[in-house]
Design a protein around this motif. Structure first.
Motif: not given
Length: 210
Positions: A156-183
């Protein structure tokens, strides 16, 4: 510690991403249609992104190249499973992240990505030898602190804070809800902040973090 700044992509980057996505869909149509050489075009289009993502996960160029090769083997075997209503790169990134995590588990590795693209301070465009030195020291401390993150926090840290992916894309990549990614992202940032405050408080103050 300063609140992470959300980066806004310039229009030319958005246009380029849209062009690549259109080209990708055409290539995939040809792959599924049985054109043997089409998949090599897909590799050409995405190899650098896959290898770069793998490197950020494992921290070794040769290992990242091996992972990238494995990713495209898996992609070739499973291309028929790709849902063409979704962004291809999120599907490919998910394969890459999982392959990197599998590699680290297999080899008992806990490396973390470089964070060169993270904006450490609001005035990071100022370029002096002293500021460069401080940034270099901070990156080392963050890399060291991030080694304690678990797989999901690191992803989550790498995809969002390093690669700058949008949070919903991170959720799709990690195959989990956005709320879980944010946690997971919250926990990752909190762990890193705690370690930095403990190990380099004066450096944080010097760079404008509170």
């Amino acid at each position: 510690m300063a609140t992470p700044i959300t980066k806004v992509k310039p229009q030319y980057k958005i246009d380029e991403e849209d062009r690549i996505e259109r080209e990708t869909r055409e290539i995939i149509r040809r792959v599924k249609g049985g054109e043997e050489k089409a998949f090599s075009e897909l590799v050409r289009l995405y190899y650098n992104q896959v290898a770069a993502l793998a490197y950020k996960m494992v921290g070794d160029y040769d290992e990242a190249a091996d992972i990238a090769q494995n990713v495209f083997v898996k992609t070739s075997r499973n291309i028929w499973r790709y849902d063409e209503t979704k962004k291809f790169y999120t599907w490919l990134y998910r394969i890459t992240v999982n392959a990197s995590i599998d590699y680290m588990r297999k080899h008992n590795r806990h490396n973390h990505e470089s964070i060169d693209n993270i904006r450490e301070t609001a005035d990071d465009k100022i370029d002096t030898p002293e500021i460069d030195y401080r940034r270099g020291m901070l990156r080392q401390y963050i890399d060291e602190a991030a080694s304690s993150l678990n797989d999901k926090q690191r992803s989550a840290f790498m995809l969002r804070d390093v690669d700058g992916c949008h949070i919903n894309d991170v959720a799709n990549i990690m195959n989990m809800p956005e709320a879980t990614v944010r946690w997971y992202l919250h926990r990752a940032r909190a762990k890193i902040k705690k370690e930095l405050i403990k190990k380099c408080p004066q450096l944080l103050l010097a760079m404008g973090f509170k």
